[in-house]
Design a protein around this motif. Structure first.
Motif, PDB file in Angstrom:
ATOM      1  N   GLU A 276       7.646  53.654  18.311  1.00  0.00           N
ATOM      2  CA  GLU A 276       6.616  52.642  18.560  1.00  0.00           C
ATOM      3  C   GLU A 276       5.347  52.928  17.759  1.00  0.00           C
ATOM      4  N   GLN A 277       4.977  54.226  17.617  1.00  0.00           N
ATOM      5  CA  GLN A 277       3.809  54.550  16.798  1.00  0.00           C
ATOM      6  C   GLN A 277       4.051  54.196  15.334  1.00  0.00           C
ATOM      7  N   ASP A 278       5.276  54.465  14.851  1.00  0.00           N
ATOM      8  CA  ASP A 278       5.605  54.104  13.482  1.00  0.00           C
ATOM      9  C   ASP A 278       5.555  52.588  13.287  1.00  0.00           C
TER      10      ASP A 278
ATOM     11  N   GLN B 280       3.038  63.558  14.878  1.00  0.00           N
ATOM     12  CA  GLN B 280       2.723  62.129  14.785  1.00  0.00           C
ATOM     13  C   GLN B 280       1.444  61.881  14.004  1.00  0.00           C
TER      14      GLN B 280
ATOM     15  N   GLN C 281      10.872  58.859  20.208  1.00  0.00           N
ATOM     16  CA  GLN C 281       9.509  59.087  20.676  1.00  0.00           C
ATOM     17  C   GLN C 281       8.464  58.549  19.690  1.00  0.00           C
ATOM     18  N   VAL C 282       8.777  58.569  18.390  1.00  0.00           N
ATOM     19  CA  VAL C 282       7.774  58.142  17.396  1.00  0.00           C
ATOM     20  C   VAL C 282       7.970  56.691  16.950  1.00  0.00           C
TER      21      VAL C 282
ATOM     22  N   ALA D  57       3.699  50.502  14.741  1.00  0.00           N
ATOM     23  CA  ALA D  57       2.309  50.068  14.648  1.00  0.00           C
ATOM     24  C   ALA D  57       1.805  50.186  13.220  1.00  0.00           C
ATOM     25  N   GLN D  58       2.228  51.252  12.526  1.00  0.00           N
ATOM     26  CA  GLN D  58       1.827  51.405  11.127  1.00  0.00           C
ATOM     27  C   GLN D  58       2.537  50.376  10.235  1.00  0.00           C
TER      28      GLN D  58
ATOM     29  N   ARG E 115       2.330  62.042  10.447  1.00  0.00           N
ATOM     30  CA  ARG E 115       3.097  60.856  10.071  1.00  0.00           C
ATOM     31  C   ARG E 115       2.159  59.675   9.842  1.00  0.00           C
ATOM     32  N   THR E 116       1.211  59.513  10.763  1.00  0.00           N
ATOM     33  CA  THR E 116       0.304  58.379  10.668  1.00  0.00           C
ATOM     34  C   THR E 116      -0.541  58.465   9.398  1.00  0.00           C
TER      35      THR E 116
END
Length: 421
Positions: A143-145, A3, A140-141, A147-148, A6-7
């Motif tokens: 929601e983090q994606d 992650q 799993q990723v 955000a970006q 990715r970020t």
């Protein structure tokens, strides 16, 4: 990719996109092709929400610089596939030993999309199926994606689009992406659409194979066809038949059932050897409430009347146009640009003069965004209708749009929607 990696990758793409947009806005030299190539390479590897956003953007090829639109469009057909071993692991986690179910599963993907990958397979009983497999770890990723992606969308503030509008656009996109992760819901949608259009002899929708469907695997019968993006290989008579079917189906969806297939890129449609339209992907279907339809028809009526004041009122009625100073001249030119498609008789969607005029207007649309302010809740619907429009363009459709719209207006005549004279 972890992650954190990715970020960092997404932040790098966001910075590069922002820099190019800023150069364009201040009159500098913007290398749109280089940006497109960078976005293709990065998003093709990352998959997920950011790649989906780029696919959405690529369908606005009447607004984007041509070099950028062409590179982003490659994400719809040439995205880098996920390794077969990763896909195989997901299949075995969901279905068990593959040898117990299949004679063969093709390791090379049939298609690679933003949220999943498609592989051809043959069951032990000899049935050919396609397996749509969700990318490992995507849930799993997600929601983090997202955000970006929200940070990327904030670049719209440079065009003076309000933060509330950008938030509304993000919420709509996020909900659509979460919906696409629900393969159980998509299987149910396939069944519902098959029942809805069972009596239509010119539409085919693959049947789900229930015994092979899970929350991360959607199995469907294999229905081969010529992809819509390759339809120039089909003779004109069959192409016009498909175009008419597509137009009839869209009208039925919107004005009878109040919803619409919301992923209209050409790879999701094909034509079989009998000239029937095939619908492959129902992972994204959006509802269109009656009040929104009435508002859209009011805007269309005002546009066909070439009445810029009424166009402004209709856009405000939809929740758009919050800024000061109605761009009446832009409305007038927009109405004149699309008027040829609604002239009496058959009109050619392949007429490049219409597209040229719309493209010439696009810089003025961008510069007026602070006044136009896209209506909340309309992102996916506007993108969807635009995508279906370009599918009709690819088919070089010849349609009597005046007659079609007259029938729709007649249906809504008693609901406060005026008919254009």
């Amino acid at each position: 990719m972890r992650q954190a990696g990715r970020t960092r990758r997404m932040l790098g793409l966001s910075v590069r996109t922002g820099t190019t947009l800023l150069r364009s806005r201040v009159g500098g030299n913007a290398d749109w092709q280089a940006l497109g190539e960078s976005l293709f390479d990065g998003l093709s590897e990352l998959k997920g929400p950011a790649m989906k956003l780029a696919q959405v953007m690529s369908q606005w090829d009447d607004l984007l610089p041509p070099e950028l639109a062409e590179e982003l469009a490659r994400l719809q057909r040439n995205a880098t596939p996920a390794p077969w071993e990763d896909i195989r692991t997901t299949l075995e986690q969901e279905l068990g030993e593959l040898q117990a179910l299949f004679r063969h599963v093709e390791p090379a993907p049939f298609a690679s999309a933003s949220m999943g990958q498609v592989h051809l397979a043959t069951t032990l009983e000899g049935q050919q199926v396609v397996l749509k497999v969700q990318y490992p770890g995507l849930e799993q990723v997600l929601e983090q994606d997202l955000a970006q992606v929200r940070r990327i969308l904030r670049l719209g503030r440079w065009f003076k689009v309000s933060q509330s509008r950008l938030d509304a656009l993000f919420d709509e996109l996020a909900e659509s992406l979460r919906q696409e992760l629900d393969y159980v819901a998509e299987g149910n949608m396939l069944r519902r659409y098959r029942e809805r259009y069972d009596a239509w002899g010119n539409i085919r929708i693959p049947a789900p194979v229930d015994s092979l469907c899970t929350s991360r695997v959607l199995a469907m019968e294999y229905v081969p066809g010529t992809p819509l993006r390759e339809i120039e290989q089909v003779d004109d008579e069959r192409r016009q038949h498909v175009a008419s079917t597509l137009a009839d189906w869209l009208t039925e969806e919107l004005f009878v059932h109040g919803e619409v297939h919301a992923d209209p890129h050409a790879g999701n449609f094909a034509v079989d050897d009998q000239g029937r339209l095939i619908l492959y992907d129902l992972g994204a279907v959006i509802a269109v409430p009656p009040e929104r339809l009435r508002g859209m028809l009011a805007l269309l009526s005002a546009t066909l009347e070439r009445d810029p004041v009424a166009m402004d009122e209709a856009l405000r009625g939809l929740g758009g146009r919050q800024g000061e100073g109605a761009p009446l001249a832009l409305y007038q030119e927009s109405a004149e640009a699309i008027a040829p498609l609604f002239a009496p008789g058959l009109q050619d969607f392949g007429d490049v003069r219409v597209h040229r005029r719309l493209r010439e207007l696009s810089p003025r649309v961008w510069s007026a965004l602070d006044r136009l302010q896209p209506p909340p809740g309309m992102l996916m619907l506007a993108r969807t209708l635009n995508g279906h429009y370009w599918n009709l363009v690819r088919l070089e459709a010849r349609l009597d749009m005046q007659n079609r719209t007259a029938q729709v207006f007649q249906t809504y005549a008693g609901q406060g929607v005026g008919l254009p004279s």
